[in-house]
Design a protein around this motif. Structure first.
Motif, PDB file in Angstrom:
ATOM      1  N   LEU A 138      97.187  23.395 -22.245  1.00  0.00           N
ATOM      2  CA  LEU A 138      98.432  23.061 -22.953  1.00  0.00           C
ATOM      3  C   LEU A 138      99.165  24.303 -23.448  1.00  0.00           C
ATOM      4  CD1 LEU A 138      97.686  19.882 -25.108  1.00  0.00           C
ATOM      5  CD2 LEU A 138      99.117  20.090 -23.099  1.00  0.00           C
ATOM      6  N   PRO A 158     102.320  25.261 -21.070  1.00  0.00           N
ATOM      7  CA  PRO A 158     103.432  24.311 -21.145  1.00  0.00           C
ATOM      8  C   PRO A 158     104.114  24.313 -22.515  1.00  0.00           C
ATOM      9  CG  PRO A 158     101.374  23.184 -20.586  1.00  0.00           C
ATOM     10  CD  PRO A 158     101.107  24.639 -20.564  1.00  0.00           C
ATOM     11  N   LYS A 172      94.603  23.398 -15.510  1.00  0.00           N
ATOM     12  CA  LYS A 172      93.599  24.399 -15.869  1.00  0.00           C
ATOM     13  C   LYS A 172      93.095  24.980 -14.561  1.00  0.00           C
ATOM     14  CE  LYS A 172      89.368  24.470 -18.601  1.00  0.00           C
ATOM     15  NZ  LYS A 172      89.099  25.812 -18.437  1.00  0.00           N
TER      16      LYS A 172
HETATM   17  P1  ADP Z   1      94.322  27.066 -20.914  1.00  0.00           P
HETATM   18  O1  ADP Z   1      94.127  26.476 -22.260  1.00  0.00           O
HETATM   19  O2  ADP Z   1      93.527  26.413 -19.853  1.00  0.00           O
HETATM   20  O3  ADP Z   1      94.222  28.551 -20.912  1.00  0.00           O
HETATM   21  P2  ADP Z   1      97.146  27.420 -20.416  1.00  0.00           P
HETATM   22  O4  ADP Z   1      98.225  26.406 -20.309  1.00  0.00           O
HETATM   23  O5  ADP Z   1      97.312  28.468 -21.444  1.00  0.00           O
HETATM   24  O6  ADP Z   1      95.805  26.607 -20.589  1.00  0.00           O
HETATM   25  O7  ADP Z   1      96.978  28.109 -19.003  1.00  0.00           O
HETATM   26  C1  ADP Z   1      96.905  27.301 -17.838  1.00  0.00           C
HETATM   27  C2  ADP Z   1      96.155  28.019 -16.760  1.00  0.00           C
HETATM   28  O8  ADP Z   1      96.897  29.162 -16.335  1.00  0.00           O
HETATM   29  C3  ADP Z   1      94.814  28.551 -17.173  1.00  0.00           C
HETATM   30  O9  ADP Z   1      93.794  27.570 -17.061  1.00  0.00           O
HETATM   31  C4  ADP Z   1      94.603  29.704 -16.192  1.00  0.00           C
HETATM   32  O10 ADP Z   1      94.101  29.222 -14.956  1.00  0.00           O
HETATM   33  C5  ADP Z   1      96.021  30.209 -15.941  1.00  0.00           C
HETATM   34  N1  ADP Z   1      96.342  31.420 -16.727  1.00  0.00           N
HETATM   35  C6  ADP Z   1      97.085  31.481 -17.847  1.00  0.00           C
HETATM   36  N2  ADP Z   1      97.212  32.744 -18.287  1.00  0.00           N
HETATM   37  C7  ADP Z   1      96.519  33.522 -17.416  1.00  0.00           C
HETATM   38  C8  ADP Z   1      96.265  34.931 -17.314  1.00  0.00           C
HETATM   39  N3  ADP Z   1      96.763  35.815 -18.210  1.00  0.00           N
HETATM   40  N4  ADP Z   1      95.509  35.368 -16.262  1.00  0.00           N
HETATM   41  C9  ADP Z   1      95.033  34.481 -15.359  1.00  0.00           C
HETATM   42  N5  ADP Z   1      95.229  33.142 -15.403  1.00  0.00           N
HETATM   43  C10 ADP Z   1      95.978  32.664 -16.402  1.00  0.00           C
END
Ligand code: ADP
Length: 536
Positions: free
Chosen positions: A368, A371, A356
């Motif tokens: 999650l 992934p 995160k």
């Molecule tokens: P979360 O539930 O924390 O959003 P994800 O696995 O979907 O978990 O994403 C992991 C991390 O990737 C996020 O905490 C964020 O820091 C980064 N992230 C994902 N998508 C974006 C986006 N479109 N713009 C900026 N950061 C992103």
């Protein structure tokens, strides 16, 4: 020594001298091969071509004297080991002898040549030559040995370095994974408590007498909204466990992508309103014609929704755009935003479980989404990648093999006809009141009539008495008699009655035991009305 064919080169500008050399040598070494040269240049050429064991060299010669010839021979790394014997008429010439030794000669002979002295010198020189050759061979052997050992050591060193690097990486990964796990647990507790607090709080408030309709609707909305968040968390955890256990499977069908993207647009536009992001626009790059693809609709929807949800979460203002294009046999989807972006360092981590980002503590998420998204895409033989600039925005892309489908294969058509439940009689075997009323409403909205059994015994009884039941929705976990046992009993009475198992257990075993007991199908709780109705 005489028996071995030795090679002797004699260099002298006087032909007579050469003839007498030959005669003398032939006598002492009948098997020897003798080469002669009338000047220094020719002598050097013969030396190069024949590699003699000894060179007999005259000192005074026109153009190139013996000293110069000797200097050249000793300067050449291929010729320098050939022993050189100077032969001169100048007797007792101390200066010439010293000079001869200085330019590298091994011995000195005075004219007129004494046969026994010549023989002795040649023998001595051949020995020197042999010793030199042995020394050189030994040197070469040792050099090769040293080189081989050095190479082995270097390879060993490289291997050790590699293992060392791998160990360091593994240690870092273990530490990172430990850190991620702790962070995940802390974060998870927060992510679950937040919606739960809301649900519990509003559930209490909603039952208070003095709430007006508007307030009740608002509270209902918050309860539903937070329940969906909880369900998403549970779904994500189950999905990642299933993926990692290798038990995720895909239900392939003909999917109208154009419609799917439009539906996603409606849901996420609402989300932007819920998030109160007034300066954020959502654009769907729609296709004019319907495009049908043979794929898993639920998973495609999940993948796109994960990416769009992230784009909305991490973008305060500007736009989120998404769409797809078909390039040859692949379909490439994109989701672009103008949000906070991702640093180059973090781009490598975002697909790790539980990762995160740290620059947005207040934004909800359990790390999650990506992934799961990546693993689903890979399982569907696709690829995902991302381009991003910190502070400017991110572009996620993924490709999948494009398998075009025909409309007629589609379950889409079934939906457009409504669900065809008008007048059908459905027995809902469910002990929980909340779940029963929810299911009842879903069915009644489609014109179905609903009967209820609160345990397995009642379900069997009703089925045995009534022949007009079209479907049974069987909760598997009920008091007195559970759904599995009830199904087995009903099957004994009614072979063709359609029984759909309902269970909060989403794992394969629950489904398998339901089907083994005689259920025609299985649906997991909480019930998705569309899924239930389409199934029925
Ligand atoms: P979360 O539930 O924390 O959003 P994800 O696995 O979907 O978990 O994403 C992991 C991390 O990737 C996020 O905490 C964020 O820091 C980064 N992230 C994902 N998508 C974006 C986006 N479109 N713009 C900026 N950061 C992103």
């Amino acid at each position: 020594m005489e028996n071995r064919q030795i090679k002797i080169l004699a260099i002298d500008d006087n032909q007579d001298n050469l003839i007498s050399f030959k005669a003398l040598i032939n006598e002492a070494f009948p098997d020897a091969r003798i080469f002669t040269a009338l000047n220094g240049k020719q002598g050097i050429e013969h030396a190069i071509a024949e590699d003699p064991d000894v060179i007999l060299l005259d000192i005074i010669m026109p153009d190139m004297d013996g000293f110069e010839v000797c200097t050249k021979l000793k300067a050449d790394k291929n010729l320098c080991e050939i022993p050189v014997v100077f032969v001169t008429a100048i007797k007792d010439d101390k200066e010439h002898r010293i000079h001869a030794l200085e330019v590298g000669a091994e011995a000195f002979l005075a004219k007129p040549i004494d046969a026994s002295e010549l023989t002795a010198q040649i023998r001595a020189m051949v020995k020197i030559r042999k010793a030199n050759a042995n020394k050189r061979n030994e040197n070469e052997r040792l050099t090769t040995l040293v080189n081989e050992r050095t190479l082995l050591l270097q390879q060993e060193l490289v291997e050790r370095k590699r293992i060392e690097q791998e160990l360091i990486k593994a240690k870092e990964k273990a530490e990172e994974s430990d850190r991620l796990k702790s962070a995940f647990l802390a974060n998870m507790s927060h992510e679950i408590r937040t919606p739960l607090n809301s649900i519990i709080g509003f559930s209490k408030l909603i039952s208070e007498k003095n709430s007006d309709v508007e307030a009740i609707n608002k509270m209902k909305y918050f309860i539903e909204y937070n329940s969906n968040i909880l369900i998403k968390i549970i779904d994500d955890i189950i999905d990642i466990s299933k993926i990692e256990a290798g038990i995720i499977d895909f239900t392939m069908e003909s999917v109208n992508l154009t419609k799917l993207l439009a539906d996603i647009n409606i849901i996420h536009k609402q989300l932007i309103i819920d998030y109160k992001k007034e300066h954020l626009e959502l654009y769907c790059h729609e296709n004019e014609a319907d495009i049908f693809m043979y794929t898993d609709k639920f998973r495609i929807n999940q993948i796109l929704s994960n990416l769009i949800l992230n784009a909305i979460k991490y973008t305060e203002e500007g736009s989120v755009e998404y769409g797809f294009d078909i390039v040859e046999s692949n379909i490439r989807f994109f989701v672009k935003d103008t949000g906070i972006g991702i640093s180059e360092k973090n781009l490598k981590k975002i697909f790790d479980r539980f990762y995160k980002g740290t620059n947005h503590e207040t934004i909800r998420g359990i790390g999650l989404g990506l992934p799961i998204t990546m693993r689903l895409i890979e399982k569907m033989d696709g690829q995902i990648w991302v381009e991003s600039t910190l502070g400017k925005g991110s572009q996620f892309y993924f490709t999948l093999p494009f398998i075009e489908a025909k409309i007629s294969d589609s379950s889409e058509q079934v939906k457009s006809k409504a669900y065809g439940l008008n007048g059908k009689l459905v027995l809902v075997a469910e002990d929980d009141d909340g779940n029963f009323y929810l299911t009842k409403r879903i069915l009644e909205e489609q014109g179905a009539k609903v009967l209820r059994a609160v345990n397995g015994i009642e379900a069997v009884e009703i089925c045995s008495k009534q022949d007009d039941i079209d479907f049974v929705l069987m909760d598997l976990k009920m008091p007195i008699m559970d759904g599995l046992e009830a199904t087995i009993k009903i099957r004994e009475l009614k072979k063709d009655l359609l029984i759909v198992a309902l269970s909060a257990h989403v794992l394969e075993e629950a489904k398998t035991s339901a089907l083994n007991a005689g259920c025609n199908s299985f649906i997991s709780k909480p019930v998705d009305p569309d899924k239930l109705l389409a199934l029925m």
